[in-house]
Design a protein around this motif. Structure first.
Motif, PDB file in Angstrom:
ATOM      1  N   GLY A  11       0.785  -1.219   0.000  1.00  0.00           N
ATOM      2  CA  GLY A  11       0.000   0.000   0.000  1.00  0.00           C
ATOM      3  C   GLY A  11       0.815   1.266   0.000  1.00  0.00           C
ATOM      4  O   GLY A  11       2.057   1.251  -0.064  1.00  0.00           O
ATOM      5  N   SER A  12       0.118   2.390   0.095  1.00  0.00           N
ATOM      6  CA  SER A  12       0.752   3.707   0.113  1.00  0.00           C
ATOM      7  C   SER A  12      -0.254   4.698   0.681  1.00  0.00           C
ATOM      8  O   SER A  12      -1.462   4.463   0.694  1.00  0.00           O
ATOM      9  CB  SER A  12       1.183   4.135  -1.297  1.00  0.00           C
ATOM     10  OG  SER A  12       0.088   4.078  -2.204  1.00  0.00           O
ATOM     11  N   CYS A  13       0.272   5.826   1.147  1.00  0.00           N
ATOM     12  CA  CYS A  13      -0.571   6.863   1.755  1.00  0.00           C
ATOM     13  C   CYS A  13      -0.144   8.225   1.217  1.00  0.00           C
ATOM     14  O   CYS A  13       1.042   8.567   1.264  1.00  0.00           O
ATOM     15  CB  CYS A  13      -0.439   6.830   3.281  1.00  0.00           C
ATOM     16  SG  CYS A  13      -1.407   8.095   4.141  1.00  0.00           S
ATOM     17  N   VAL A  14      -1.089   8.983   0.708  1.00  0.00           N
ATOM     18  CA  VAL A  14      -0.830  10.291   0.126  1.00  0.00           C
ATOM     19  C   VAL A  14      -1.294  11.364   1.108  1.00  0.00           C
ATOM     20  O   VAL A  14      -2.428  11.332   1.596  1.00  0.00           O
ATOM     21  CB  VAL A  14      -1.562  10.446  -1.220  1.00  0.00           C
ATOM     22  CG1 VAL A  14      -1.239  11.793  -1.851  1.00  0.00           C
ATOM     23  CG2 VAL A  14      -1.198   9.309  -2.166  1.00  0.00           C
ATOM     24  N   VAL A  15      -0.410  12.325   1.406  1.00  0.00           N
ATOM     25  CA  VAL A  15      -0.698  13.371   2.394  1.00  0.00           C
ATOM     26  C   VAL A  15      -0.427  14.739   1.766  1.00  0.00           C
ATOM     27  O   VAL A  15       0.637  14.949   1.177  1.00  0.00           O
ATOM     28  CB  VAL A  15       0.167  13.205   3.659  1.00  0.00           C
ATOM     29  CG1 VAL A  15      -0.310  14.137   4.761  1.00  0.00           C
ATOM     30  CG2 VAL A  15       0.193  11.762   4.144  1.00  0.00           C
ATOM     31  N   TYR A  16      -1.391  15.655   1.891  1.00  0.00           N
ATOM     32  CA  TYR A  16      -1.178  17.001   1.374  1.00  0.00           C
ATOM     33  C   TYR A  16      -2.081  17.982   2.123  1.00  0.00           C
ATOM     34  O   TYR A  16      -3.017  17.602   2.819  1.00  0.00           O
ATOM     35  CB  TYR A  16      -1.440  17.080  -0.132  1.00  0.00           C
ATOM     36  CG  TYR A  16      -2.809  16.621  -0.585  1.00  0.00           C
ATOM     37  CD1 TYR A  16      -3.870  17.518  -0.714  1.00  0.00           C
ATOM     38  CD2 TYR A  16      -3.040  15.284  -0.915  1.00  0.00           C
ATOM     39  CE1 TYR A  16      -5.107  17.111  -1.142  1.00  0.00           C
ATOM     40  CE2 TYR A  16      -4.284  14.859  -1.343  1.00  0.00           C
ATOM     41  CZ  TYR A  16      -5.318  15.779  -1.467  1.00  0.00           C
ATOM     42  OH  TYR A  16      -6.563  15.351  -1.888  1.00  0.00           O
ATOM     43  N   ARG A  17      -1.793  19.258   1.966  1.00  0.00           N
ATOM     44  CA  ARG A  17      -2.567  20.309   2.622  1.00  0.00           C
ATOM     45  C   ARG A  17      -3.683  20.806   1.707  1.00  0.00           C
ATOM     46  O   ARG A  17      -3.541  20.799   0.480  1.00  0.00           O
ATOM     47  CB  ARG A  17      -1.651  21.473   3.014  1.00  0.00           C
ATOM     48  CG  ARG A  17      -0.644  21.149   4.123  1.00  0.00           C
ATOM     49  CD  ARG A  17       0.333  22.296   4.297  1.00  0.00           C
ATOM     50  NE  ARG A  17       1.239  22.134   5.428  1.00  0.00           N
ATOM     51  CZ  ARG A  17       2.394  21.465   5.388  1.00  0.00           C
ATOM     52  NH1 ARG A  17       2.786  20.881   4.260  1.00  0.00           N
ATOM     53  NH2 ARG A  17       3.166  21.385   6.470  1.00  0.00           N
ATOM     54  N   GLU A  50      -1.520  -3.168  -5.057  1.00  0.00           N
ATOM     55  CA  GLU A  50      -1.690  -4.610  -5.251  1.00  0.00           C
ATOM     56  C   GLU A  50      -0.366  -5.343  -5.452  1.00  0.00           C
ATOM     57  O   GLU A  50      -0.205  -6.477  -5.000  1.00  0.00           O
ATOM     58  CB  GLU A  50      -2.614  -4.858  -6.442  1.00  0.00           C
ATOM     59  CG  GLU A  50      -4.014  -4.308  -6.263  1.00  0.00           C
ATOM     60  CD  GLU A  50      -4.832  -4.432  -7.535  1.00  0.00           C
ATOM     61  OE1 GLU A  50      -5.409  -5.521  -7.749  1.00  0.00           O
ATOM     62  OE2 GLU A  50      -4.896  -3.448  -8.317  1.00  0.00           O
ATOM     63  N   GLN A  51       0.579  -4.715  -6.153  1.00  0.00           N
ATOM     64  CA  GLN A  51       1.856  -5.364  -6.451  1.00  0.00           C
ATOM     65  C   GLN A  51       2.993  -4.379  -6.187  1.00  0.00           C
ATOM     66  O   GLN A  51       3.759  -4.025  -7.077  1.00  0.00           O
ATOM     67  CB  GLN A  51       1.879  -5.833  -7.918  1.00  0.00           C
ATOM     68  CG  GLN A  51       0.775  -6.815  -8.267  1.00  0.00           C
ATOM     69  CD  GLN A  51       0.675  -7.089  -9.760  1.00  0.00           C
ATOM     70  OE1 GLN A  51       1.572  -6.764 -10.538  1.00  0.00           O
ATOM     71  NE2 GLN A  51      -0.425  -7.694 -10.168  1.00  0.00           N
ATOM     72  N   THR A  52       3.107  -3.949  -4.955  1.00  0.00           N
ATOM     73  CA  THR A  52       4.090  -2.923  -4.623  1.00  0.00           C
ATOM     74  C   THR A  52       5.510  -3.444  -4.781  1.00  0.00           C
ATOM     75  O   THR A  52       5.798  -4.621  -4.521  1.00  0.00           O
ATOM     76  CB  THR A  52       3.884  -2.424  -3.190  1.00  0.00           C
ATOM     77  OG1 THR A  52       3.851  -3.550  -2.302  1.00  0.00           O
ATOM     78  CG2 THR A  52       2.583  -1.662  -3.063  1.00  0.00           C
ATOM     79  N   PRO A  53       6.436  -2.577  -5.197  1.00  0.00           N
ATOM     80  CA  PRO A  53       7.842  -2.977  -5.325  1.00  0.00           C
ATOM     81  C   PRO A  53       8.515  -3.003  -3.957  1.00  0.00           C
ATOM     82  O   PRO A  53       7.903  -2.688  -2.936  1.00  0.00           O
ATOM     83  CB  PRO A  53       8.424  -1.877  -6.211  1.00  0.00           C
ATOM     84  CG  PRO A  53       7.620  -0.671  -5.841  1.00  0.00           C
ATOM     85  CD  PRO A  53       6.217  -1.177  -5.584  1.00  0.00           C
ATOM     86  N   ASP A  54       9.778  -3.352  -3.945  1.00  0.00           N
ATOM     87  CA  ASP A  54      10.572  -3.246  -2.719  1.00  0.00           C
ATOM     88  C   ASP A  54      11.027  -1.796  -2.616  1.00  0.00           C
ATOM     89  O   ASP A  54      12.088  -1.413  -3.103  1.00  0.00           O
ATOM     90  CB  ASP A  54      11.771  -4.197  -2.786  1.00  0.00           C
ATOM     91  CG  ASP A  54      12.521  -4.273  -1.460  1.00  0.00           C
ATOM     92  OD1 ASP A  54      12.301  -3.389  -0.605  1.00  0.00           O
ATOM     93  OD2 ASP A  54      13.326  -5.204  -1.288  1.00  0.00           O
TER      94      ASP A  54
END
Length: 411
Positions: free
Chosen positions: A213-219, A374-378
């Motif tokens: 996964g990943s998480c996007v953060v912004y103002r 779904e298929q995240t890299p290292d």
């Protein structure tokens, strides 16, 4: 072409844009049916619009001026590292976007809607008829009030990914669950003072990367100042009573204990400490979950019915194109209306322009979802060169994220 009555089902971003477009193009009457009774502007989530898309839409009269935005210029990708509380920065890429508070964008569009538009809140549409052959007499909108129905020359379905209007155009098209969800939240940026040293430039979007996964953060700029907006993509906790195969969501204040616990465990296990603490600043009443769906409609028109925004195409949020796509749909609709001599010409021109565009956006967002969830890299082994190659693989020839370019409207 002038005259005729137009019904717009759904009164959010796409609905307001289409109502304005129809009224200004020459419709005799425009009616918006919006089921929500409360203040829609209270929806506080953030969204982004590419600078080029915003300029095009403003020039075409679809994006009103004066709506508060926060300028973004770069996107920083970080991964957990024991030596760095804020994580290791392994790539920074240009990110020419402006972020919006959903409620303020909607308010700007609503205030720009011509006074002639009849905006009816608290009215639920249960179905639409008139999408088949021989619909020369228009289309009929069925209302939740027993036996109530109203007829119009054209019905626009701008009622989102759970669209009831879509059933009259292409009932075989249903949102498909992607296999993961996004936790979303936002909070007053003044709470960042509690974290100590600021590891986060104000013009930067930060993507926190972790296995799966990943998480996007912004103002964003909200009604009461700057807020922090975040979107975290991951597979939800397995087991339990969660059912995600049918379009649903867990709105603010209704997050299940299972989902809340799953988020807390994920932050502790995978996030750099700074970003875990940042996400944890979000009040429970401002945290919610949206399962990720996508949908391709074989058609965007049928008879005297037209689909717009998420009712026509559901694109995973990774592409950062949802608001721009809805406003582009309205801009094309306005242009097609001005050039048409009949309803058939209008609908055919809209279908030709927006059908393929929607399918291309869905395909790109699926590639982005596979690569980032779904298929995240290292991630820990990636540097700038590897990240740039990985990114180009996701684009697969597309110019970039944020939606497609439009040609300026010409008479």
């Amino acid at each position: 072409m002038r005259g005729g009555t137009v019904a717009v089902v759904g009164g959010s971003i796409a609905g307001c844009a289409f109502a304005s477009a129809a009224a200004r193009a020459g419709a005799e009457q425009v009616v918006v049916y919006e089921r929500t009774r409360g203040r829609m502007a209270d929806r506080g989530v953030g969204l982004c619009v590419h600078d080029d898309r915003a300029a095009e839409l403003a020039a075409m009269g679809t994006l009103p001026a004066g709506i508060a935005t926060h300028r973004l210029t770069r996107r920083r990708w970080v991964v957990r590292d024991a030596a760095a509380p804020a994580g290791k920065l392994f790539w920074e890429q240009p990110f020419p976007f402006h972020s919006y508070h959903w409620g303020l964008l909607w308010r700007g569009l609503r205030e720009a809607t011509p006074a002639s538009v009849v905006y009816r809140q608290g009215v639920t549409v249960t179905g639409v008829a008139g999408g088949g052959a021989g619909a020369g007499g228009g289309a009929e909108v069925a209302l939740a009030v027993a036996g109530a129905a109203e007829r119009h020359d054209l019905v626009v379905g701008a009622d989102g990914y759970r669209s009831v209007v879509r059933d009259a155009v292409c009932p075989e098209s249903r949102p498909h669950y992607a296999g993961y969800v996004c936790w979303r939240g936002n909070f007053d940026a003044r709470l960042l003072d509690d974290l100590g040293a600021d590891a986060w430039p104000s013009d930067a979007v930060t993507t926190v990367c972790f296995p799966g996964g990943s998480c996007v953060v912004y103002r964003i700029l909200g009604p009461d100042g700057t807020r922090v907006n975040w979107v975290l993509y991951a597979v939800p906790p397995q087991g339990g009573a969660l059912r995600l195969d049918d379009p649903t969501s867990f709105p603010p204040g209704r997050l299940t204990a299972e989902l809340a616990t799953g988020l807390a465990e994920l932050l502790a296990r995978e996030f750099p400490p700074y970003w875990a603490r940042l996400i944890a600043l979000t009040p429970p009443e401002d945290t919610f979950v949206q399962p990720i769906y996508d949908l391709e409609s074989a058609r965007t028109t049928a008879g005297r019915i037209l689909l717009a925004g998420d009712a026509a195409t559901v694109v995973r949020p990774h592409n950062t194109s949802g608001a721009a796509k809805a406003l582009q749909d309205a801009a094309v609709f306005a242009s097609a209306w001005r050039a048409a001599d009949s309803w058939d010409e209008l609908l055919n021109a809209y279908q030709a322009a927006r059908g393929a565009a929607g399918r291309e956006l869905v395909a790109l967002a699926r590639r982005l979802g596979r690569a980032q969830v779904e298929q995240t890299p290292d991630w820990a082994k990636m540097g700038r060169r590897e990240a740039e190659s990985w990114w180009q693989g996701q684009l697969a020839g597309a110019a970039g994220i944020g939606g497609q370019a439009m040609k300026p409207d010409r008479p």
